[in-house]
Scaffold this motif. Structure first.
Motif, PDB file in Angstrom:
ATOM      1  N   ASN A 184      34.489 -19.332 -44.678  1.00 39.48           N
ATOM      2  CA  ASN A 184      33.657 -18.453 -45.504  1.00 39.48           C
ATOM      3  C   ASN A 184      32.196 -18.890 -45.578  1.00 39.48           C
ATOM      4  O   ASN A 184      31.391 -18.215 -46.220  1.00 39.48           O
ATOM      5  CB  ASN A 184      34.241 -18.372 -46.920  1.00 39.48           C
ATOM      6  CG  ASN A 184      35.615 -17.730 -46.941  1.00 39.48           C
ATOM      7  OD1 ASN A 184      35.863 -16.771 -46.218  1.00 39.48           O
ATOM      8  ND2 ASN A 184      36.516 -18.271 -47.755  1.00 39.48           N
ATOM      9  N   HIS A 185      31.871 -20.013 -44.947  1.00 38.34           N
ATOM     10  CA  HIS A 185      30.474 -20.452 -44.987  1.00 38.34           C
ATOM     11  C   HIS A 185      29.617 -19.532 -44.123  1.00 38.34           C
ATOM     12  O   HIS A 185      30.018 -19.109 -43.050  1.00 38.34           O
ATOM     13  CB  HIS A 185      30.346 -21.902 -44.519  1.00 38.34           C
ATOM     14  CG  HIS A 185      29.033 -22.523 -44.860  1.00 38.34           C
ATOM     15  ND1 HIS A 185      27.926 -22.423 -44.046  1.00 38.34           N
ATOM     16  CD2 HIS A 185      28.637 -23.238 -45.949  1.00 38.34           C
ATOM     17  CE1 HIS A 185      26.909 -23.066 -44.607  1.00 38.34           C
ATOM     18  NE2 HIS A 185      27.311 -23.562 -45.760  1.00 38.34           N
ATOM     19  N   PHE A 186      28.424 -19.242 -44.572  1.00 36.66           N
ATOM     20  CA  PHE A 186      27.610 -18.186 -43.961  1.00 36.66           C
ATOM     21  C   PHE A 186      26.879 -18.606 -42.689  1.00 36.66           C
ATOM     22  O   PHE A 186      26.568 -17.745 -41.844  1.00 36.66           O
ATOM     23  CB  PHE A 186      26.569 -17.693 -44.986  1.00 36.66           C
ATOM     24  CG  PHE A 186      25.485 -18.701 -45.282  1.00 36.66           C
ATOM     25  CD1 PHE A 186      24.332 -18.770 -44.511  1.00 36.66           C
ATOM     26  CD2 PHE A 186      25.617 -19.587 -46.349  1.00 36.66           C
ATOM     27  CE1 PHE A 186      23.333 -19.687 -44.788  1.00 36.66           C
ATOM     28  CE2 PHE A 186      24.621 -20.514 -46.627  1.00 36.66           C
ATOM     29  CZ  PHE A 186      23.479 -20.560 -45.842  1.00 36.66           C
ATOM     30  N   LEU A 187      26.581 -19.886 -42.498  1.00 33.61           N
ATOM     31  CA  LEU A 187      25.575 -20.266 -41.503  1.00 33.61           C
ATOM     32  C   LEU A 187      25.969 -19.965 -40.057  1.00 33.61           C
ATOM     33  O   LEU A 187      25.237 -19.253 -39.350  1.00 33.61           O
ATOM     34  CB  LEU A 187      25.237 -21.752 -41.640  1.00 33.61           C
ATOM     35  CG  LEU A 187      24.127 -22.241 -40.699  1.00 33.61           C
ATOM     36  CD1 LEU A 187      22.850 -21.438 -40.914  1.00 33.61           C
ATOM     37  CD2 LEU A 187      23.864 -23.723 -40.884  1.00 33.61           C
ATOM     38  N   LEU A 188      27.084 -20.485 -39.571  1.00 35.81           N
ATOM     39  CA  LEU A 188      27.444 -20.283 -38.167  1.00 35.81           C
ATOM     40  C   LEU A 188      27.692 -18.814 -37.829  1.00 35.81           C
ATOM     41  O   LEU A 188      27.233 -18.337 -36.776  1.00 35.81           O
ATOM     42  CB  LEU A 188      28.645 -21.158 -37.805  1.00 35.81           C
ATOM     43  CG  LEU A 188      28.390 -22.674 -37.831  1.00 35.81           C
ATOM     44  CD1 LEU A 188      29.640 -23.441 -37.426  1.00 35.81           C
ATOM     45  CD2 LEU A 188      27.214 -23.059 -36.926  1.00 35.81           C
ATOM     46  N   PRO A 189      28.402 -18.036 -38.694  1.00 41.61           N
ATOM     47  CA  PRO A 189      28.522 -16.593 -38.401  1.00 41.61           C
ATOM     48  C   PRO A 189      27.177 -15.886 -38.363  1.00 41.61           C
ATOM     49  O   PRO A 189      26.972 -14.978 -37.548  1.00 41.61           O
ATOM     50  CB  PRO A 189      29.396 -16.079 -39.551  1.00 41.61           C
ATOM     51  CG  PRO A 189      30.198 -17.271 -39.978  1.00 41.61           C
ATOM     52  CD  PRO A 189      29.266 -18.431 -39.826  1.00 41.61           C
ATOM     53  N   LEU A 190      26.259 -16.287 -39.227  1.00 37.09           N
ATOM     54  CA  LEU A 190      24.926 -15.673 -39.235  1.00 37.09           C
ATOM     55  C   LEU A 190      24.205 -15.936 -37.922  1.00 37.09           C
ATOM     56  O   LEU A 190      23.661 -15.014 -37.299  1.00 37.09           O
ATOM     57  CB  LEU A 190      24.115 -16.226 -40.407  1.00 37.09           C
ATOM     58  CG  LEU A 190      22.631 -15.836 -40.452  1.00 37.09           C
ATOM     59  CD1 LEU A 190      22.467 -14.331 -40.576  1.00 37.09           C
ATOM     60  CD2 LEU A 190      21.920 -16.554 -41.598  1.00 37.09           C
ATOM     61  N   LEU A 191      24.196 -17.181 -37.470  1.00 38.52           N
ATOM     62  CA  LEU A 191      23.518 -17.520 -36.222  1.00 38.52           C
ATOM     63  C   LEU A 191      24.225 -16.882 -35.028  1.00 38.52           C
ATOM     64  O   LEU A 191      23.584 -16.434 -34.086  1.00 38.52           O
ATOM     65  CB  LEU A 191      23.457 -19.040 -36.063  1.00 38.52           C
ATOM     66  CG  LEU A 191      22.611 -19.783 -37.106  1.00 38.52           C
ATOM     67  CD1 LEU A 191      22.792 -21.283 -36.970  1.00 38.52           C
ATOM     68  CD2 LEU A 191      21.140 -19.406 -36.960  1.00 38.52           C
ATOM     69  N   GLY A 192      25.562 -16.836 -35.078  1.00 36.67           N
ATOM     70  CA  GLY A 192      26.318 -16.233 -33.984  1.00 36.67           C
ATOM     71  C   GLY A 192      26.093 -14.745 -33.853  1.00 36.67           C
ATOM     72  O   GLY A 192      26.323 -14.167 -32.782  1.00 36.67           O
ATOM     73  N   SER A 193      25.640 -14.097 -34.918  1.00 40.45           N
ATOM     74  CA  SER A 193      25.340 -12.664 -34.850  1.00 40.45           C
ATOM     75  C   SER A 193      23.984 -12.392 -34.211  1.00 40.45           C
ATOM     76  O   SER A 193      23.679 -11.261 -33.842  1.00 40.45           O
ATOM     77  CB  SER A 193      25.373 -12.056 -36.258  1.00 40.45           C
ATOM     78  OG  SER A 193      24.289 -12.549 -37.053  1.00 40.45           O
ATOM     79  N   LEU A 194      23.166 -13.446 -34.084  1.00 41.89           N
ATOM     80  CA  LEU A 194      21.816 -13.285 -33.538  1.00 41.89           C
ATOM     81  C   LEU A 194      21.745 -13.590 -32.041  1.00 41.89           C
ATOM     82  O   LEU A 194      20.946 -13.011 -31.322  1.00 41.89           O
ATOM     83  CB  LEU A 194      20.842 -14.194 -34.290  1.00 41.89           C
ATOM     84  CG  LEU A 194      20.713 -13.944 -35.799  1.00 41.89           C
ATOM     85  CD1 LEU A 194      19.786 -14.971 -36.424  1.00 41.89           C
ATOM     86  CD2 LEU A 194      20.204 -12.535 -36.066  1.00 41.89           C
ATOM     87  N   PHE A 195      22.578 -14.515 -31.582  1.00 47.23           N
ATOM     88  CA  PHE A 195      22.583 -14.887 -30.163  1.00 47.23           C
ATOM     89  C   PHE A 195      23.903 -15.582 -29.838  1.00 47.23           C
ATOM     90  O   PHE A 195      24.674 -15.949 -30.717  1.00 47.23           O
ATOM     91  CB  PHE A 195      21.392 -15.803 -29.816  1.00 47.23           C
ATOM     92  CG  PHE A 195      21.217 -16.965 -30.765  1.00 47.23           C
ATOM     93  CD1 PHE A 195      21.990 -18.118 -30.658  1.00 47.23           C
ATOM     94  CD2 PHE A 195      20.271 -16.905 -31.773  1.00 47.23           C
ATOM     95  CE1 PHE A 195      21.820 -19.182 -31.525  1.00 47.23           C
ATOM     96  CE2 PHE A 195      20.091 -17.959 -32.650  1.00 47.23           C
ATOM     97  CZ  PHE A 195      20.874 -19.104 -32.528  1.00 47.23           C
ATOM     98  N   GLN A 196      24.143 -15.762 -28.542  1.00 47.38           N
ATOM     99  CA  GLN A 196      25.376 -16.389 -28.086  1.00 47.38           C
ATOM    100  C   GLN A 196      25.420 -17.841 -28.553  1.00 47.38           C
ATOM    101  O   GLN A 196      24.490 -18.602 -28.320  1.00 47.38           O
ATOM    102  CB  GLN A 196      25.464 -16.324 -26.560  1.00 47.38           C
ATOM    103  CG  GLN A 196      26.755 -16.886 -25.981  1.00 47.38           C
ATOM    104  CD  GLN A 196      26.792 -16.762 -24.469  1.00 47.38           C
ATOM    105  OE1 GLN A 196      25.967 -16.076 -23.869  1.00 47.38           O
ATOM    106  NE2 GLN A 196      27.749 -17.420 -23.854  1.00 47.38           N
TER     107      GLN A 196
END
Length: 233
Positions: free
Chosen positions: A167-179
């Motif tokens: 549920n932590h936001f950081l890695l999903p957030l970055l993964g939505s921006l680039f591979q």
């Protein structure tokens, strides 16, 4: 969540009880539980059904615990296995057969300096830790093994545990921006791999910014921080 000191008794009871960092089962049970005592100070945690218990604190040195995932560096070959630096007081051992599908005729040939994502299979205060690169239940790699390319960054042990929370936001957030590929070890190391060096650097900078021991940014602040970074292809 409660704060606990070393030597205090912990009321942990479950038919499939698993103890994490900071907890130890003594030889004698007590009225309050199965003789579980704390070996460090920190906040006491357990999962929803009470089968897993552990203590979190802001320790600087990683103390291995069974079932934890770690990122290690091969430092030497030892017979048919390897010596691995996982950032603990002692180096860990990794058997050459502790990989999916490995046999005496077919096993990985790792070199000194290689990065591996492994699981702690044995951890005891009087023995060196042992690692394996497969899931204990499925016997499949499940992401464990050699990590090729990418970059290994460091952060606090607390930050690693936060990143391991789905549920932590950081890695999903970055993964939505680039591979983005990432592997998080509980030993204060994070491996990241992207399609551009500047994006890899951006990921490590974001981790440092969110780390409680660093900037301690929340999701809103991180989104603003990302806009200041040059992430264009």
């Amino acid at each position: 969540m409660a704060f606990i000191l070393p030597g205090e008794s912990v009321p942990a009871q479950h038919v499939n009880l698993k103890l994490g960092p900071g907890l130890l089962q003594s030889n004698q049970s007590s009225a309050s539980g199965l003789g579980i005592i704390s070996t460090r100070s920190g906040s006491l945690h357990h999962n929803a059904n009470g089968s897993k218990w552990w203590i979190e604190n802001n320790s600087r040195r990683y103390v291995p615990a069974p079932q934890e995932s770690v990122i290690g560096v091969i430092t030497a070959r030892s017979g048919d296995g390897y010596r691995v630096d996982i950032g603990a007081a002692h180096q860990a051992s990794l058997d050459g057969l502790a990989f999916e599908g490995a046999s005496k005729r077919n096993k990985p040939n790792l070199r000194i300096g290689c990065i591996v994502y492994a699981r702690v299979s044995l951890a005891h205060k009087d023995m060196e830790p042992e690692l394996e690169c497969f899931d204990a239940q499925t016997r499949k790699a499940e992401g464990f093994g050699e990590l090729k390319g990418g970059f290994v960054g460091r952060c606090s042990l607390k930050m690693c545990r936060e990143l391991l929370d789905p549920n932590h936001f950081l890695l999903p957030l970055l993964g939505s921006l680039f591979q983005l590929e990432a592997a998080v070890g509980t030993n204060g190391r994070v491996w990241v791999n992207t399609d551009a060096v500047k994006r890899t650097i951006a990921v490590t900078r974001c981790i440092e910014a969110v780390d409680p021991d660093g900037g301690g940014m929340d999701e809103k602040a991180v989104k603003q921080f990302i806009q200041t970074l040059d992430l264009a292809s």
